[in-house]
Design an enzyme around this catalytic site. Structure first.
Site, PDB file in Angstrom:
ATOM      1  N   ALA B  58     -26.164  44.885 -42.927  1.00  0.00           N
ATOM      2  CA  ALA B  58     -26.027  46.345 -43.399  1.00  0.00           C
ATOM      3  C   ALA B  58     -25.122  46.759 -42.215  1.00  0.00           C
ATOM      4  O   ALA B  58     -24.953  46.387 -41.133  1.00  0.00           O
ATOM      5  CB  ALA B  58     -27.012  47.042 -43.595  1.00  0.00           C
ATOM      6  N   ASP B  71     -31.997  43.641 -27.639  1.00  0.00           N
ATOM      7  CA  ASP B  71     -30.596  44.135 -26.946  1.00  0.00           C
ATOM      8  C   ASP B  71     -31.134  44.409 -25.438  1.00  0.00           C
ATOM      9  O   ASP B  71     -31.997  43.829 -25.068  1.00  0.00           O
ATOM     10  CB  ASP B  71     -30.173  45.494 -27.689  1.00  0.00           C
ATOM     11  CG  ASP B  71     -31.476  46.537 -27.527  1.00  0.00           C
ATOM     12  OD1 ASP B  71     -32.419  46.509 -26.579  1.00  0.00           O
ATOM     13  OD2 ASP B  71     -31.418  47.528 -28.153  1.00  0.00           O
ATOM     14  N   ASP B  76     -40.177  50.873 -23.516  1.00  0.00           N
ATOM     15  CA  ASP B  76     -40.879  51.090 -22.411  1.00  0.00           C
ATOM     16  C   ASP B  76     -42.428  51.701 -22.836  1.00  0.00           C
ATOM     17  O   ASP B  76     -43.205  52.199 -21.799  1.00  0.00           O
ATOM     18  CB  ASP B  76     -40.490  52.401 -21.542  1.00  0.00           C
ATOM     19  CG  ASP B  76     -40.220  53.605 -22.005  1.00  0.00           C
ATOM     20  OD1 ASP B  76     -40.628  53.538 -23.439  1.00  0.00           O
ATOM     21  OD2 ASP B  76     -39.574  54.619 -21.845  1.00  0.00           O
ATOM     22  N   ASP B  95     -26.367  50.620 -35.224  1.00  0.00           N
ATOM     23  CA  ASP B  95     -27.756  50.235 -35.244  1.00  0.00           C
ATOM     24  C   ASP B  95     -28.748  50.937 -34.328  1.00  0.00           C
ATOM     25  O   ASP B  95     -28.398  51.515 -33.562  1.00  0.00           O
ATOM     26  CB  ASP B  95     -28.001  48.595 -34.740  1.00  0.00           C
ATOM     27  CG  ASP B  95     -27.180  47.508 -35.661  1.00  0.00           C
ATOM     28  OD1 ASP B  95     -26.430  48.095 -36.652  1.00  0.00           O
ATOM     29  OD2 ASP B  95     -27.035  46.445 -35.229  1.00  0.00           O
ATOM     30  N   GLU B 102     -44.626  53.964 -30.037  1.00  0.00           N
ATOM     31  CA  GLU B 102     -45.083  55.504 -30.317  1.00  0.00           C
ATOM     32  C   GLU B 102     -45.976  55.279 -31.585  1.00  0.00           C
ATOM     33  O   GLU B 102     -46.008  54.500 -32.438  1.00  0.00           O
ATOM     34  CB  GLU B 102     -43.949  55.993 -30.724  1.00  0.00           C
ATOM     35  CG  GLU B 102     -42.591  55.807 -29.772  1.00  0.00           C
ATOM     36  CD  GLU B 102     -42.954  56.232 -28.263  1.00  0.00           C
ATOM     37  OE1 GLU B 102     -43.837  56.928 -28.067  1.00  0.00           O
ATOM     38  OE2 GLU B 102     -42.487  55.666 -27.193  1.00  0.00           O
ATOM     39  N   HIS B 119     -31.951  62.457 -35.179  1.00  0.00           N
ATOM     40  CA  HIS B 119     -31.485  62.371 -34.353  1.00  0.00           C
ATOM     41  C   HIS B 119     -30.620  61.086 -33.916  1.00  0.00           C
ATOM     42  O   HIS B 119     -29.419  61.131 -33.489  1.00  0.00           O
ATOM     43  CB  HIS B 119     -32.303  62.614 -33.001  1.00  0.00           C
ATOM     44  CG  HIS B 119     -31.832  62.405 -31.637  1.00  0.00           C
ATOM     45  ND1 HIS B 119     -31.552  63.590 -30.759  1.00  0.00           N
ATOM     46  CD2 HIS B 119     -31.142  61.273 -30.986  1.00  0.00           C
ATOM     47  CE1 HIS B 119     -31.002  63.351 -29.656  1.00  0.00           C
ATOM     48  NE2 HIS B 119     -31.027  61.825 -29.633  1.00  0.00           N
ATOM     49  N   GLU B 120     -31.244  59.817 -34.082  1.00  0.00           N
ATOM     50  CA  GLU B 120     -30.490  58.711 -33.722  1.00  0.00           C
ATOM     51  C   GLU B 120     -29.477  58.397 -34.787  1.00  0.00           C
ATOM     52  O   GLU B 120     -28.520  57.743 -34.482  1.00  0.00           O
ATOM     53  CB  GLU B 120     -31.830  57.509 -33.823  1.00  0.00           C
ATOM     54  CG  GLU B 120     -32.838  57.771 -32.997  1.00  0.00           C
ATOM     55  CD  GLU B 120     -32.339  57.736 -31.579  1.00  0.00           C
ATOM     56  OE1 GLU B 120     -31.357  57.227 -31.224  1.00  0.00           O
ATOM     57  OE2 GLU B 120     -33.213  58.446 -30.698  1.00  0.00           O
ATOM     58  N   HIS B 123     -26.498  59.802 -33.609  1.00  0.00           N
ATOM     59  CA  HIS B 123     -25.525  58.806 -32.577  1.00  0.00           C
ATOM     60  C   HIS B 123     -24.780  57.875 -33.403  1.00  0.00           C
ATOM     61  O   HIS B 123     -23.689  57.463 -33.314  1.00  0.00           O
ATOM     62  CB  HIS B 123     -26.610  58.262 -31.647  1.00  0.00           C
ATOM     63  CG  HIS B 123     -27.321  58.978 -30.777  1.00  0.00           C
ATOM     64  ND1 HIS B 123     -26.261  59.901 -29.835  1.00  0.00           N
ATOM     65  CD2 HIS B 123     -28.510  58.981 -30.386  1.00  0.00           C
ATOM     66  CE1 HIS B 123     -27.253  60.596 -28.801  1.00  0.00           C
ATOM     67  NE2 HIS B 123     -28.518  60.107 -29.136  1.00  0.00           N
TER      68      HIS B 123
END
Lengths: 81, 169
Positions: B58, B71, B76, B95, B102, B119-120, B123
């Protein structure tokens, strides 16, 4: 009465260095010479971070700045790459 | 609001996305619905549509995974970095990855998936971080009530600067 500025712990200093290198460092800094340049720019990077978050821009690590660094956040850098 | 250098953006109207790894914190159906809601926040205000696919590659590949996940930016552990996404482009452009260390929720507890996903995806559509504390694209996480949630003004202006307004097309 005058007070002594609180000293940040080594852990906070490590946190700050890691945070700034992850979110405020330029890309491509890989060899030792450039790493030294990066170390010298700690204050500048810290100032950029403090300015971004609307903190008092001192270039000095303080509790308020560390608190922001400890907040959960997005992993994308705050400076455009 | 801000854009990435060169103002990368999608040049087509229909964007596909695929969730390749789900979090065990939520039912798959809940994740699908929440991810769709996050995209809907954008398609309400810009002339882009988003379609989930379940096979193949996709435009926006989405996964939940902890630590190293393929990546250069391993996660963390709990806290710290919650997720990250690439700016628009071919290959891995757009991506989006969520840290599965979390605790993902649909509520105020843990980390609210709708807010982080929205939010992502900002981006993934070309929005950089905003200095506006009220903006969705502010870098740090803060829970807000998601009932009837709409894109904050700063983010709406930022994404409409790239794609135009849905109402004017």
């Amino acid at each position: 009465a005058p007070t002594t500025a609180p000293t940040m712990s080594p852990e906070d200093q490590d946190l700050a260095e890691g945070y700034l290198s992850q979110f405020y460092a330029d890309v491509g800094m890989t060899n030792s010479t450039l790493r030294r340049i990066r170390n010298n720019s700690f204050t500048q990077d810290l100032q950029a971070m403090q300015a971004f978050f609307g903190l008092e821009v001192t270039g000095t690590l303080d509790k308020e700045t560390v608190d922001v660094m400890k907040a959960p956040r997005c992993g994308v850098s705050d400076i455009s790459r | 609001y801000g854009h990435f250098p060169g103002r990368p953006k999608w040049t087509k109207r229909l964007i596909t996305y695929r969730i390749t790894r789900y979090t065990p914190d939520l039912a798959q159906r809940q994740v699908d619905t929440t991810i769709a809601q996050a995209f809907q926040l954008y398609s309400d205000v810009i002339p882009l549509d988003f379609k989930q696919v379940t096979s193949g590659t996709a435009d926006i590949m989405i996964l939940f995974q902890s630590r190293y996940h393929g990546d250069f930016y391993p996660f963390d552990g709990a806290g710290g970095v919650l997720a990250h996404a690439n700016s628009p482009g071919q290959g891995q452009g757009g991506d989006t990855h969520f840290d599965d260390d979390e605790s993902w929720t649909l509520t105020q507890r843990g980390v609210n998936l709708l807010l982080v996903a929205a939010h992502e995806f900002g981006h993934a559509l070309g929005l950089d971080h905003s200095r506006d504390r009220r903006a969705l694209m502010y870098p740090t996480y803060q829970y807000v009530n998601t009932n009837g949630y709409r894109l904050p003004d700063d983010d709406r202006r930022g994404v409409q600067a790239l794609y135009g307004s849905r109402t004017t097309v």
